[in-house]
Scaffold this active site. Structure first.
Site, short mmCIF file in Angstrom:
data_model
loop_
_atom_site.label_atom_id
_atom_site.label_comp_id
_atom_site.label_asym_id
_atom_site.label_seq_id
_atom_site.Cartn_x
_atom_site.Cartn_y
_atom_site.Cartn_z
CG LEU A 19 20.77 -33.37 21.84
CD1 LEU A 19 19.27 -33.14 21.67
CD2 LEU A 19 21.03 -34.66 22.63
CD GLU A 665 32.16 -28.82 42.38
OE1 GLU A 665 31.05 -28.31 42.60
OE2 GLU A 665 32.53 -29.88 42.88
CG HIS A 694 29.57 -26.37 35.25
ND1 HIS A 694 30.30 -26.53 36.41
CD2 HIS A 694 30.32 -26.90 34.26
CE1 HIS A 694 31.44 -27.13 36.13
NE2 HIS A 694 31.48 -27.37 34.84
CB CYS A 726 35.40 -25.09 36.51
SG CYS A 726 36.21 -26.47 35.68
#
EC number: 2.1.1.14
Length: 753
Positions: A19, A665, A694, A726
């Site tokens: 996946l 964050e 991200h 991050c």
């Protein structure tokens, strides 16, 4: 009353992470949407068949997700933020990915949905967003389509649906504030429509997940369950499903609901069986979550049998995994490098299905011989020398209060550190990792497979570290990192160098989206045979006059992101790791490394689900960090990093860590998280993340300046650092350079006033 078995969900990613590969290929434009959808169909068919072959009677459908199951539910309900909506209001798989990854339908950047941890696990979900006057409608029929698939394959199925109250509980209000619980009556018609469609297809049972029922919920939320389920009853049988804790505190609420069955996590609520049997309506089915879905350990099936046997025959009983098997690797049989003794202690998702089949058969027949045979390795493990280390146990017992205290208070340390480093205002740094290129991954893989000798491997890693230092100096960053080219994963890397851990080849579990992790397994007492990070940190520091951070993963995070032992407390494991890493801090300091970062992104996720249990956890979690760090001298600056956190309710504990600098964050929450630090009057230095790593979006200088200006309204500017949210491991170099250049420029602009 024949006992049957079922699972609450199964891993989605595929044994070889099919996946993940299909998602990333599609995102890169290397395959079509139909290619991606075909992989999903193949995986679902395979996983249903594997569970059936392993002896599962009732198969879960709807546990598959393209990103995460909460995001799937948002699309099901038509809950798509305006910035991600198609002009015609339609919803497709690209809508889902835009929400997860941050993109507008036009292709322009748009903030991704906020991401946070799923209860107290290492799985993430995209936080639903709610606005006043929001409309809901059935717009994404993935669940119904997958039910059709499974029925066409002839399977006996149980659709899985995230319940309405938990869905609202997990979300956040955006814009004008209001009570999100007020939306309950607006989403119930969509749930009614879905249940009606399932009933049309002949579905008998629906698993409706309400894990919020294990929490200490406000009364108004508990009161919401009855009217919600009054509206949902009557179309199919409903298995109200809870997990991650027991349910006894909320049983009065639960037993008043018009459902036909209850699933309970009897791993975490192991003493609840008698109380449940006594208080549940006599016509309710009890689904007993006996096999732990969150770990890799073989179950003691003789113990599980004893736990449930007394109520078999007194009411309908199903046996099940405690929670979805999503949190477990797929198949132990493909692990060829684990030695036989250790392998005999483990069970992955398919083996847990086999355990459920053995339990079902024994409960129906009364013959426990196979359970005794299955459980024999568990008895042997209790006495194994692989598990116990007398020296570690002795050192742990000798810890005193002094071992968790720095030489002096922060004010004294800060003065010494300013004198040593002489950093500018708004100092810039990164969180630790730089892009893990194909070349870097290939280098590590070749070395691991024996295709590359140690000297050539070290030469290759040294070159990547050198390039990372050159890039950072060119960008103008103030505090550098070595980039972590030698590290596969921030927890796995340390586990590989600590005694007491073992590793799997294919033990992948999903973290979020396409990100998978392969957690180490703590099988015994933990110790550090030799220095882990010192050599590379020392080399990186030799390349520059700027300070280079030593990078460690903290004890609580290593614990939370590993599969822990079950024979000792989590506190014991964390403190053993802390003592091992304390020696690493001392060695880094002796090697001339003046700034050492001890990452604890998992501190909050380790919290017990019930607030009444928090204090004990936070006490030992903070103590473990301090044991790790307290060996550092005054002029050694200790950093820590946290992400995906709500801080306001644990600020005392964050301050008690006594880190000199904390990086957090904050960009996805638009600096909202800094409110906690402002209200608490946090005394030390803070680096609020100024862009979301991200997402592939490159933030503008103006965007970063605006966020920092917002931060400076809450925290004195002289205590602010400038950094991404991050690590940059998953990003590419072009976007990394562009984003960091803008970040440095923003800091320079602020220095100039």
């Amino acid at each position: 009353m024949t006992v049957i078995n079922h699972t609450l969900g199964f891993p989605r990613v595929g044994l070889r992470r099919e996946l993940k590969k299909a998602q990333e290929s599609y995102w890169a434009g290397q395959s079509t949407r139909e290619d991606l959808l075909a992989v999903g169909r193949e995986l679902r068919a395979r996983h249903w068949d594997q569970q059936k072959q392993a002896g599962i009677d009732l198969l879960p459908v709807g546990d598959f997700a393209w990103y995460d199951h909460v995001l799937t539910t948002s699309l099901l309900l038509g809950n798509v933020p305006a910035r991600h909506q198609n002009k015609d209001g339609s919803v497709d798989i690209d809508t889902l990915f835009r929400l997860g990854r941050g993109r507008a339908p036009t292709g322009e950047p748009a903030a991704a949905a906020e991401m946070t941890k799923w209860f107290n696990t290492n799985y993430h979900y995209m936080v639903p967003e709610f606005v006043k006057g929001q409309q809901f409608k059935l717009t994404w029929t993935q669940l119904l389509d997958e039910v059709d698939e499974a029925l066409a394959l002839g399977h006996n199925i149980k659709p899985v649906l995230l319940g309405p109250v938990t869905y609202l509980w997990l979300g956040k209000v955006k814009g004008e504030q209001f009570d999100r619980l007020s939306l309950l009556n607006d989403i119930l018609p969509v749930y009614q429509q879905v249940l009606a469609e399932l009933a049309k297809r002949g579905v008998e049972w629906v698993q409706i997940d309400e894990p919020a029922l294990v929490l200490e919920l406000p009364q108004e939320w508990l009161d919401a369950f009855k009217p919600a389920y009054d509206a949902l009853t009557g179309q199919t049988k409903l298995l109200l499903t809870t997990y991650f804790e027991g349910v006894t505190p909320n049983l009065d609420t639960i037993t008043a609901l018009p459902v036909q069955g209850l699933h309970v996590d009897l791993v975490h609520g192991k003493d609840e069986v008698a109380e449940l049997n006594k208080r549940l309506p006599s016509d309710w089915l009890l689904s007993a979550g006996l096999v732990n879905g969150r770990n890799v350990w073989r179950a003691d099936l003789t113990e599980k049998y004893a736990q449930i046997k007394d109520i078999v025959g007194k009411r309908d009983v199903w046996v099940a995994s405690s929670c979805s098997l999503l949190h477990s690797p797929i198949d132990l049989s493909v692990e060829t490098r684990l030695d036989a003794e250790v392998k005999s202690w483990f069970a992955f998702a398919l083996q847990k299905c086999e355990e459920l089949a053995l339990l079902r058969d024994a409960l129906n027949s009364g013959d426990t011989a196979k359970l005794v045979e299955w459980s024999a390795p568990i008895q042997a493990r209790r006495h194994s020398t692989r598990v116990h280390n007398a020296a570690v146990e002795k050192r742990l017992a000798a810890i005193t209060a002094k071992d968790s205290q720095r030489e002096n208070a922060y004010e004294v340390r800060a003065e010494a550190q300013r004198a040593r480093f002489n950093l500018p205002a708004w100092p810039t740094t990164t969180i630790g990792s730089f892009p893990q290129t194909t070349e870097i991954r290939g280098l590590r893989l070749d070395f691991k497979k024996g295709n590359l000798d140690a000297n050539n491997y070290r030469t290759g890693i040294a070159e990547h570290i050198k390039q990372a230092i050159i890039e950072q100096e060119r960008l103008g960053l103030d505090v550098l990192v070595h980039g972590e080219a030698e590290r596969n994963d921030m927890v796995e890397y340390f586990g590989e160098h600590l005694d007491g851990f073992v590793f799997t080849q294919n033990g992948w579990v999903q973290s979020y989206g396409s990100r998978c992790v392969k957690p180490p397994v703590v099988i015994g007492d933990v110790s550090r045979p030799e220095a882990i990070t010192v050599e590379w940190a020392k080399y990186a520091q030799s390349l520059t006059d700027k300070p280079v951070k030593g990078m460690l993963t903290g004890p609580v995070t290593i614990l939370c992101w590993s599969f822990p032992r079950e024979d000792v407390t989590r506190e014991t494991i964390a403190k053993q790791i802390a003592l091992a890493l304390r020696d690493e801090v001392a060695d880094l300091e002796a090697a001339g490394i003046g700034i050492i970062q001890i990452d604890e992104p998992a501190l909050r996720e380790g919290l017990p689900l019930r607030r009444s249990d928090w204090d004990a956890y936070l006490q030992w979690g903070v103590e473990a960090f301090r044991i790790n760090a307290a060996v550092a001298k005054n002029d050694t600056q200790i950093h820590t990093h946290m992400c995906y956190c709500e801080f306001n309710d644990i600020m005392d504990s964050i301050a008690a860590l006594d880190a000199d600098v904390i990086t957090i964050e904050t960009s996805r929450s638009d600096m909202e998280l800094l409110e906690s630090f402002e209200e608490f009057d946090y005394p030390n230095e803070i680096g609020p993340g100024v862009y979301d790593i991200h997402s592939p979006n490159v933030p503008s200088v103006e965007w970063i300046e605006a966020l920092l200006a917002k931060a400076a309204q809450r925290i004195p500017a002289e205590r602010l650092w400038v950094n991404p949210d991050c690590g940059l491991k998953t990003r590419g170099w072009p976007e990394t350079r562009a984003a960091l250049a803008n970040m440095v420029k923003a800091a320079q602009n602020l220095r100039q006033g």
